[in-house]
Design an enzyme around this catalytic site. Sequence first.
Site, PDB file in Angstrom:
ATOM      1  N   GLY A   1       0.825  -1.213   0.000  1.00  0.00           N
ATOM      2  CA  GLY A   1       0.000   0.000   0.000  1.00  0.00           C
ATOM      3  C   GLY A   1       0.852   1.253   0.000  1.00  0.00           C
ATOM      4  O   GLY A   1       2.090   1.200  -0.090  1.00  0.00           O
TER       5      GLY A   1
ATOM      6  N   ASP B   1       0.593  -8.966   1.813  1.00  0.00           N
ATOM      7  CA  ASP B   1      -0.490  -8.103   1.338  1.00  0.00           C
ATOM      8  C   ASP B   1      -1.428  -8.929   0.465  1.00  0.00           C
ATOM      9  O   ASP B   1      -0.976  -9.825  -0.253  1.00  0.00           O
ATOM     10  CB  ASP B   1       0.114  -6.942   0.514  1.00  0.00           C
ATOM     11  CG  ASP B   1      -0.805  -5.736   0.433  1.00  0.00           C
ATOM     12  OD1 ASP B   1      -1.920  -5.877  -0.096  1.00  0.00           O
ATOM     13  OD2 ASP B   1      -0.400  -4.658   0.906  1.00  0.00           O
TER      14      ASP B   1
ATOM     15  N   ASP C   1      -3.789 -12.976   3.065  1.00  0.00           N
ATOM     16  CA  ASP C   1      -4.811 -12.170   3.727  1.00  0.00           C
ATOM     17  C   ASP C   1      -4.595 -12.275   5.235  1.00  0.00           C
ATOM     18  O   ASP C   1      -4.565 -13.385   5.778  1.00  0.00           O
ATOM     19  CB  ASP C   1      -6.195 -12.718   3.339  1.00  0.00           C
ATOM     20  CG  ASP C   1      -7.309 -11.788   3.768  1.00  0.00           C
ATOM     21  OD1 ASP C   1      -7.291 -11.320   4.932  1.00  0.00           O
ATOM     22  OD2 ASP C   1      -8.199 -11.525   2.949  1.00  0.00           O
TER      23      ASP C   1
ATOM     24  N   LEU D   1      -0.726 -16.726  10.114  1.00  0.00           N
ATOM     25  CA  LEU D   1       0.521 -16.694   9.347  1.00  0.00           C
ATOM     26  C   LEU D   1       1.606 -17.363  10.188  1.00  0.00           C
ATOM     27  O   LEU D   1       1.763 -17.035  11.370  1.00  0.00           O
ATOM     28  CB  LEU D   1       0.867 -15.225   9.089  1.00  0.00           C
ATOM     29  CG  LEU D   1       2.006 -14.878   8.148  1.00  0.00           C
ATOM     30  CD1 LEU D   1       1.735 -15.388   6.736  1.00  0.00           C
ATOM     31  CD2 LEU D   1       2.204 -13.360   8.121  1.00  0.00           C
TER      32      LEU D   1
ATOM     33  N   LYS E   1       3.292 -13.099  19.831  1.00  0.00           N
ATOM     34  CA  LYS E   1       3.360 -13.830  21.108  1.00  0.00           C
ATOM     35  C   LYS E   1       4.225 -15.081  20.946  1.00  0.00           C
ATOM     36  O   LYS E   1       5.086 -15.374  21.771  1.00  0.00           O
ATOM     37  CB  LYS E   1       1.933 -14.214  21.528  1.00  0.00           C
ATOM     38  CG  LYS E   1       1.792 -14.592  22.979  1.00  0.00           C
ATOM     39  CD  LYS E   1       0.335 -14.622  23.416  1.00  0.00           C
ATOM     40  CE  LYS E   1      -0.455 -15.625  22.631  1.00  0.00           C
ATOM     41  NZ  LYS E   1      -1.762 -15.943  23.220  1.00  0.00           N
TER      42      LYS E   1
ATOM     43  N   TYR F   1     -14.537   0.828  10.021  1.00  0.00           N
ATOM     44  CA  TYR F   1     -13.119   1.225  10.129  1.00  0.00           C
ATOM     45  C   TYR F   1     -12.816   1.709  11.543  1.00  0.00           C
ATOM     46  O   TYR F   1     -11.900   1.202  12.202  1.00  0.00           O
ATOM     47  CB  TYR F   1     -12.845   2.322   9.111  1.00  0.00           C
ATOM     48  CG  TYR F   1     -11.402   2.772   9.015  1.00  0.00           C
ATOM     49  CD1 TYR F   1     -10.434   1.961   8.416  1.00  0.00           C
ATOM     50  CD2 TYR F   1     -11.005   4.016   9.504  1.00  0.00           C
ATOM     51  CE1 TYR F   1      -9.107   2.380   8.312  1.00  0.00           C
ATOM     52  CE2 TYR F   1      -9.694   4.442   9.402  1.00  0.00           C
ATOM     53  CZ  TYR F   1      -8.744   3.626   8.807  1.00  0.00           C
ATOM     54  OH  TYR F   1      -7.438   4.055   8.711  1.00  0.00           O
TER      55      TYR F   1
HETATM   56  P1  NAD Z   1      -3.492   1.566   1.644  1.00  0.00           P
HETATM   57  O1  NAD Z   1      -4.888   1.197   1.311  1.00  0.00           O
HETATM   58  O2  NAD Z   1      -2.660   2.207   0.593  1.00  0.00           O
HETATM   59  O3  NAD Z   1      -2.682   0.316   2.191  1.00  0.00           O
HETATM   60  C1  NAD Z   1      -3.292  -0.728   2.900  1.00  0.00           C
HETATM   61  C2  NAD Z   1      -2.699  -2.037   2.413  1.00  0.00           C
HETATM   62  O4  NAD Z   1      -3.288  -3.121   3.149  1.00  0.00           O
HETATM   63  C3  NAD Z   1      -2.974  -2.302   0.936  1.00  0.00           C
HETATM   64  O5  NAD Z   1      -1.791  -2.687   0.282  1.00  0.00           O
HETATM   65  C4  NAD Z   1      -3.996  -3.435   0.961  1.00  0.00           C
HETATM   66  O6  NAD Z   1      -3.947  -4.250  -0.200  1.00  0.00           O
HETATM   67  C5  NAD Z   1      -3.606  -4.167   2.222  1.00  0.00           C
HETATM   68  N1  NAD Z   1      -4.692  -4.969   2.801  1.00  0.00           N
HETATM   69  C6  NAD Z   1      -5.975  -4.584   3.021  1.00  0.00           C
HETATM   70  N2  NAD Z   1      -6.668  -5.596   3.573  1.00  0.00           N
HETATM   71  C7  NAD Z   1      -5.792  -6.637   3.707  1.00  0.00           C
HETATM   72  C8  NAD Z   1      -5.915  -7.963   4.197  1.00  0.00           C
HETATM   73  N3  NAD Z   1      -7.071  -8.437   4.695  1.00  0.00           N
HETATM   74  N4  NAD Z   1      -4.808  -8.757   4.175  1.00  0.00           N
HETATM   75  C9  NAD Z   1      -3.633  -8.308   3.678  1.00  0.00           C
HETATM   76  N5  NAD Z   1      -3.462  -7.055   3.186  1.00  0.00           N
HETATM   77  C10 NAD Z   1      -4.546  -6.236   3.208  1.00  0.00           C
HETATM   78  O7  NAD Z   1      -3.576   2.515   2.934  1.00  0.00           O
HETATM   79  P2  NAD Z   1      -2.435   3.344   3.663  1.00  0.00           P
HETATM   80  O8  NAD Z   1      -2.814   4.770   3.597  1.00  0.00           O
HETATM   81  O9  NAD Z   1      -1.107   2.912   3.208  1.00  0.00           O
HETATM   82  O10 NAD Z   1      -2.673   2.887   5.167  1.00  0.00           O
HETATM   83  C11 NAD Z   1      -1.832   1.921   5.782  1.00  0.00           C
HETATM   84  C12 NAD Z   1      -2.270   1.738   7.223  1.00  0.00           C
HETATM   85  O11 NAD Z   1      -2.145   2.989   7.922  1.00  0.00           O
HETATM   86  C13 NAD Z   1      -3.707   1.285   7.386  1.00  0.00           C
HETATM   87  O12 NAD Z   1      -3.783   0.365   8.448  1.00  0.00           O
HETATM   88  C14 NAD Z   1      -4.439   2.550   7.749  1.00  0.00           C
HETATM   89  O13 NAD Z   1      -5.582   2.294   8.522  1.00  0.00           O
HETATM   90  C15 NAD Z   1      -3.386   3.318   8.526  1.00  0.00           C
HETATM   91  N6  NAD Z   1      -3.623   4.755   8.453  1.00  0.00           N
HETATM   92  C16 NAD Z   1      -3.355   5.459   7.325  1.00  0.00           C
HETATM   93  C17 NAD Z   1      -3.639   6.807   7.282  1.00  0.00           C
HETATM   94  C18 NAD Z   1      -3.365   7.644   6.052  1.00  0.00           C
HETATM   95  O14 NAD Z   1      -3.717   8.836   6.037  1.00  0.00           O
HETATM   96  N7  NAD Z   1      -2.736   7.125   5.023  1.00  0.00           N
HETATM   97  C19 NAD Z   1      -4.187   7.455   8.402  1.00  0.00           C
HETATM   98  C20 NAD Z   1      -4.463   6.686   9.522  1.00  0.00           C
HETATM   99  C21 NAD Z   1      -4.159   5.344   9.554  1.00  0.00           C
END
Ligand code: NAD
Length: 322
Positions: free
Chosen positions: A18, A39, A64, A69, A111, A151
Site C-alpha cells: 500500500g 499483502d 490475507d 501466518l 506472542k 473502520y
Molecule cells: P493503503 O490502502 O494504501 O494500504 C493498505 C494495504 O493493506 C494495501 O496494500 C492493501 O492491499 C492491504 N490490505 C488490506 N486488507 C488486507 C488484508 N485483509 N490482508 C492483507 N493485506 C490487506 O492505505 P495506507 O494509507 O497505506 O494505510 C496503511 C495503514 O495505515 C492502514 O492500516 C491505515 O488504517 C493506517 N492509516 C493510514 C492513514 C493515512 O492517512 N494514510 C491514516 C491513519 C491510519
Amino acid sequence: MIRTNDSRKHILVTGGAGFLGSHLIDRLLSQGHEVLCVDNLFTGAKQNIAHLTGNSRFTFRHHDVTLPLQIDVDEIYNLACPASPIHYQHDPVQTTKTSVFGAINMLDLAKRLNCKVLQASTSEVYGDPVVHPQTEDYWGNVNPIGPRSCYDEGKRCAESLFFDHHRHFGLEIKVARIFNTYGPRMHHADGRVVSNFIVQALQDAPITIYGDGTQTRSFCYVDDMVDALICLMATGPDVTGPVNLGNPQEISVRSLAEKIIALTGSRSTLAFYPLPVDDPKQRQPDITLAKTLIDWRPTTLIDAGLRRTVAYFKDQQGVQVR
Ligand code: NAD
Ligand code: UDP
C-alpha cells in the site's frame, strides 16, 4: 535522521504494497534490514513495490491477514487495512475482519515469536472529536453504527486487543495513532482528499468539495510518518502508546483545494457536494507525547509535500512537471 543502532533484522510489514507500507519498506531496506511484505493487494498494488524486484533482502507474499501466518521475524508492523472511506466502506464486514482478525493473527504471531508488534491505528478512533486538538487521553466521539464504524470501531477493537495482549501476556506493543498522511503512491482513485484534488487539478476538472469546505484536517507528509513509525518501533518496552503521529498544521478542505489549484496552475473551479455521513468536522493531532517519547516532529511543510505529490501524479499521467 533516523536514529537506529540495531543490526540487521527480519521485519514483517503487513499492508506493505500500500501507500504507507511501501514507503516504510523502502526505508527499512535502506537501513539494511530484511523485509517480508504481506499483502492481499485489495487496495495495494504490485507497482508500489515493483522497484524492489531483485532485491535479495525483500520478499513479497500474497496473503490475507484475516488468516493465520506462520513465519519467523524479529519485528512486525501491522498496516494491512484499507484506509480510504470509499475502499473501507466497499466491503465493511471485510474491513472489520481485517482490523480485528488481522490484529489477532499478528498478536498471536508476535506472542509465539516474542517480538515487538506495531499497530497502525488512526485518528479515526477519535471520531468527530469534541476535544481539539486531540490528545491521546481523549476517548473519542465515534458513531458505533454508521458507515465509518467498520473502520473506526475495527481500529478501536484492534487497540483494545493490543493492550490486552500487553497486559495479559507481557507482549511488547506499539500503538501509533496515525493522522491524515499523503504523498507519492497514494492510490489515484481511492477518493482521499489530497489525491482527488491533485488529480482533478491536473485535469482542470472541478474540485469536489464535500460540504462547505470548512471542515479541517492536518496533513503529514509520508517521509515524516515513516520516520515516526521507525522511531516508535525502536523504543523500549515501556513505550506502548497510543501515540499520536501527524502534522499539527491544520488546514480547511477549501484552503487545501485553493492551495492545490495554485500549486498546479490549474484552471479548475470549486464544486460543492453533500458532506458524507459522520464526516469529522475537525482534526488536529496534539503531538506533545511523540515529541517527548521519540523526539519526533514532522519537518515537511505542506507546500513542499504537495509539490512532491503533484510531481508524482504528473509522472503517473505521463505529463511534465509544470
Ligand atoms: P493503503 O490502502 O494504501 O494500504 C493498505 C494495504 O493493506 C494495501 O496494500 C492493501 O492491499 C492491504 N490490505 C488490506 N486488507 C488486507 C488484508 N485483509 N490482508 C492483507 N493485506 C490487506 O492505505 P495506507 O494509507 O497505506 O494505510 C496503511 C495503514 O495505515 C492502514 O492500516 C491505515 O488504517 C493506517 N492509516 C493510514 C492513514 C493515512 O492517512 N494514510 C491514516 C491513519 C491510519
Ligand atoms: N473530501 C472532499 N472532497 C473529496 C474528498 C474528500 O471535500 O474529493 C473531504 C472529506 O469529506 C473530508 C476530508 O476531505 O472532510 C478528508 O477526507 P479523506 O477521505 O481524505 O480523509 P478522512 O475523512 O478519512 O480524514
